[in-house]
Design a protein around this motif. Structure first.
Motif, PDB file in Angstrom:
ATOM      1  N   GLU A  61       0.869  -1.172   0.000  1.00 57.36           N
ATOM      2  CA  GLU A  61       0.000   0.000   0.000  1.00 57.36           C
ATOM      3  C   GLU A  61       0.908   1.226   0.000  1.00 57.36           C
ATOM      4  O   GLU A  61       1.847   1.301   0.788  1.00 57.36           O
ATOM      5  CB  GLU A  61      -0.903   0.020   1.233  1.00 57.36           C
ATOM      6  CG  GLU A  61      -1.873  -1.140   1.286  1.00 57.36           C
ATOM      7  CD  GLU A  61      -2.417  -1.402   2.681  1.00 57.36           C
ATOM      8  OE1 GLU A  61      -3.464  -2.066   2.769  1.00 57.36           O
ATOM      9  OE2 GLU A  61      -1.804  -0.961   3.670  1.00 57.36           O
ATOM     10  N   GLU A  62       0.640   2.158  -0.896  1.00 57.69           N
ATOM     11  CA  GLU A  62       1.400   3.406  -0.940  1.00 57.69           C
ATOM     12  C   GLU A  62       0.452   4.587  -0.809  1.00 57.69           C
ATOM     13  O   GLU A  62      -0.598   4.630  -1.448  1.00 57.69           O
ATOM     14  CB  GLU A  62       2.181   3.538  -2.253  1.00 57.69           C
ATOM     15  CG  GLU A  62       3.410   2.664  -2.340  1.00 57.69           C
ATOM     16  CD  GLU A  62       4.267   2.995  -3.546  1.00 57.69           C
ATOM     17  OE1 GLU A  62       5.489   2.806  -3.470  1.00 57.69           O
ATOM     18  OE2 GLU A  62       3.718   3.437  -4.582  1.00 57.69           O
ATOM     19  N   GLY A 112       3.230   7.147   3.792  1.00 59.71           N
ATOM     20  CA  GLY A 112       4.123   6.016   4.002  1.00 59.71           C
ATOM     21  C   GLY A 112       3.906   4.914   2.985  1.00 59.71           C
ATOM     22  O   GLY A 112       3.004   4.968   2.135  1.00 59.71           O
ATOM     23  N   MET A 113       4.739   3.913   3.101  1.00 63.06           N
ATOM     24  CA  MET A 113       4.677   2.700   2.289  1.00 63.06           C
ATOM     25  C   MET A 113       4.510   1.534   3.250  1.00 63.06           C
ATOM     26  O   MET A 113       5.295   1.376   4.184  1.00 63.06           O
ATOM     27  CB  MET A 113       5.966   2.541   1.477  1.00 63.06           C
ATOM     28  CG  MET A 113       6.124   1.202   0.785  1.00 63.06           C
ATOM     29  SD  MET A 113       7.759   1.094  -0.006  1.00 63.06           S
ATOM     30  CE  MET A 113       7.745  -0.620  -0.549  1.00 63.06           C
ATOM     31  N   LEU A 154       8.362   2.632   6.736  1.00 63.92           N
ATOM     32  CA  LEU A 154       8.988   3.356   5.629  1.00 63.92           C
ATOM     33  C   LEU A 154       8.196   4.581   5.188  1.00 63.92           C
ATOM     34  O   LEU A 154       6.961   4.545   5.093  1.00 63.92           O
ATOM     35  CB  LEU A 154       9.135   2.432   4.414  1.00 63.92           C
ATOM     36  CG  LEU A 154      10.107   1.261   4.561  1.00 63.92           C
ATOM     37  CD1 LEU A 154       9.796   0.215   3.514  1.00 63.92           C
ATOM     38  CD2 LEU A 154      11.542   1.742   4.454  1.00 63.92           C
ATOM     39  N   ASP A 155       8.907   5.661   4.887  1.00 62.71           N
ATOM     40  CA  ASP A 155       8.318   6.750   4.112  1.00 62.71           C
ATOM     41  C   ASP A 155       7.959   6.200   2.731  1.00 62.71           C
ATOM     42  O   ASP A 155       8.594   5.258   2.245  1.00 62.71           O
ATOM     43  CB  ASP A 155       9.319   7.885   3.920  1.00 62.71           C
ATOM     44  CG  ASP A 155       9.631   8.649   5.204  1.00 62.71           C
ATOM     45  OD1 ASP A 155       8.971   8.398   6.232  1.00 62.71           O
ATOM     46  OD2 ASP A 155      10.552   9.485   5.171  1.00 62.71           O
ATOM     47  N   VAL A 156       6.966   6.803   2.088  1.00 64.12           N
ATOM     48  CA  VAL A 156       6.691   6.423   0.700  1.00 64.12           C
ATOM     49  C   VAL A 156       7.946   6.698  -0.124  1.00 64.12           C
ATOM     50  O   VAL A 156       8.692   7.638   0.142  1.00 64.12           O
ATOM     51  CB  VAL A 156       5.474   7.188   0.144  1.00 64.12           C
ATOM     52  CG1 VAL A 156       5.765   8.661  -0.078  1.00 64.12           C
ATOM     53  CG2 VAL A 156       4.958   6.541  -1.127  1.00 64.12           C
ATOM     54  N   GLN A 157       8.183   5.870  -1.112  1.00 66.01           N
ATOM     55  CA  GLN A 157       9.422   5.951  -1.886  1.00 66.01           C
ATOM     56  C   GLN A 157       9.232   6.738  -3.187  1.00 66.01           C
ATOM     57  O   GLN A 157       8.131   6.794  -3.739  1.00 66.01           O
ATOM     58  CB  GLN A 157       9.941   4.554  -2.177  1.00 66.01           C
ATOM     59  CG  GLN A 157      10.372   3.801  -0.925  1.00 66.01           C
ATOM     60  CD  GLN A 157      11.496   4.531  -0.204  1.00 66.01           C
ATOM     61  OE1 GLN A 157      12.621   4.580  -0.678  1.00 66.01           O
ATOM     62  NE2 GLN A 157      11.188   5.114   0.957  1.00 66.01           N
TER      63      GLN A 157
END
Length: 372
Positions: free
Chosen positions: A17-18, A136-137, A243-246
């Motif tokens: 999920e992003e 986030g990711m 994680l932050d979204v990339q």
């Protein structure tokens, strides 16, 4: 299924999920266009029900991949869904930004998405919700049962700060450099049930502690368990949320392979009776702050020794720890190449800073909306 060790098999399904920010095409400021963008995206060919959804604020939007079995498959799905939301956003006059925090905000409060739950969250948390312009990711890895999910969460704990450092992608806020690699980590950590998860004895212990939180009234429902890793409440998966979204699918797939390997390894160790790591919660909290502050620009705490080492060496140690699983899942090449690229060009946070320093806010906005 993938064979690990001697006659041991565990599920290897993966999904992502992003979350993204919607920014006005002219001002670069967050814009409450999620309902319109979702409507356009849903009508695009090849976009299935539930693949594009809302988030807490109307300036956010979320995509969810189908259940996948290969890292390359996840990468393809992310490319497809990112292209869909970008096309839909541009149709209504905005851009989709893949950054962990809004680099700039307007004075106006961004409205929450429709629904009683979001309205109640706004009433309860107020400014915290207003400042939830972060994305986030979330990586989901299939596991055999709830007990395996809880065991995996406990065993992942020492490596979560390392993942946070590697994936840091939110250095700017309110038009200036925060000094942090992942400002999102600090902002999201203000919720009452967030940050590094506790160590759990078993699934019953996890359930008891979540029920205690609900009885205490400190969270409205189980969806407000915002720990950096948790057993999913919707799927038979472990969900890693640190994680932050990339910036791009190329960045994202590294973590899909790495996290799957960590979960596979954790489940196998639980089955083999290997004792879980005995890491102190205060050290884990401090390591998380350190990772959010510095990313990979200095040192990180090595989970093995409990001492600071050069950040790249700690990342290499993580890859080495899961190397046998990466070979078994077929992800070794993807992960090793991804790590080599990361250590060579720097974290997304470092790349954001360079764009901002060299070209100001216009250059930064171009990077986070076009580097896909």
């Amino acid at each position: 299924m993938v064979t690990i060790g001697v006659a041991e098999t565990i599920a290897e399904t993966i999904g992502v999920e992003e979350e993204y920010l919607l920014l006005d095409s002219l001002t670069g400021l967050p814009t409450a266009e999620c309902p319109r963008v979702r409507g356009v995206a849903a009508a695009l060919p090849g976009v299935a029900d539930g693949e594009v959804g809302p988030e807490l604020l109307k300036a956010q939007i979320e995509i969810s991949t189908p259940v996948c079995h290969a890292v390359d498959e996840v990468g393809s799905e992310l490319c497809r869904l990112r292209a869909a939301v970008r096309a839909a956003a541009r149709t209504v006059g905005c851009e989709v930004a893949a950054t962990g925090a809004a680099p700039a905000r307007s004075a106006a409060v961004t409205p929450v998405s429709d629904g009683v739950r979001y309205a109640e969250m706004r009433s309860q948390a107020q400014v915290l919700v207003d400042e939830q312009l972060i994305t986030g990711m979330h990586v989901h890895v299939g596991v055999p049962d709830r007990g395996s999910a809880v065991a995996a969460v406990t065993r992942l704990r020492p490596w979560l700060p390392v993942l946070a450092a590697m994936g840091a992608n939110s250095p700017l806020w309110d038009g200036r450099d925060t000094g942090y690699a992942s400002w999102r980590t600090l902002l999201f950590g203000r919720w009452p049930v967030s940050g590094p998860p506790p160590a759990f004895a078993d699934a019953a212990d996890y359930e008891r502690r979540v029920q205690d939180l609900l009885r205490a009234g400190v969270m409205a429902d189980r969806r407000q368990v915002y720990w950096h890793a948790r057993p999913s409440e919707r799927y038979p998966t472990v969900e890693v949320r640190v994680l932050d979204v990339q910036p791009s699918p190329c960045d994202a797939v590294l973590y899909v392979g790495l996290i799957r390997a960590l979960v596979v390894r954790a489940v196998q160790e639980e089955r083999d009776g290997v004792p879980p790591p005995a890491d102190a919660p205060e050290l884990l909290e401090a390591n998380t702050w350190w990772a959010a502050r510095y990313g990979l620009t200095g040192s990180l705490c090595d989970p093995g020794s409990g001492r600071q080492r050069e950040a790249g060496a700690v990342v290499d140690e993580l890859v080495e720890q899961v190397s046998p699983v990466l070979a078994a899942t077929g992800d070794r090449t993807t992960v090793e190449r991804g790590v080599e690229r990361l250590l060579r060009i720097g974290t997304p946070a470092e790349r954001q800073r360079t764009a901002f320093e060299d070209h100001g806010m216009p250059g930064l906005l171009k990077m986070i909306t076009c580097d896909w």
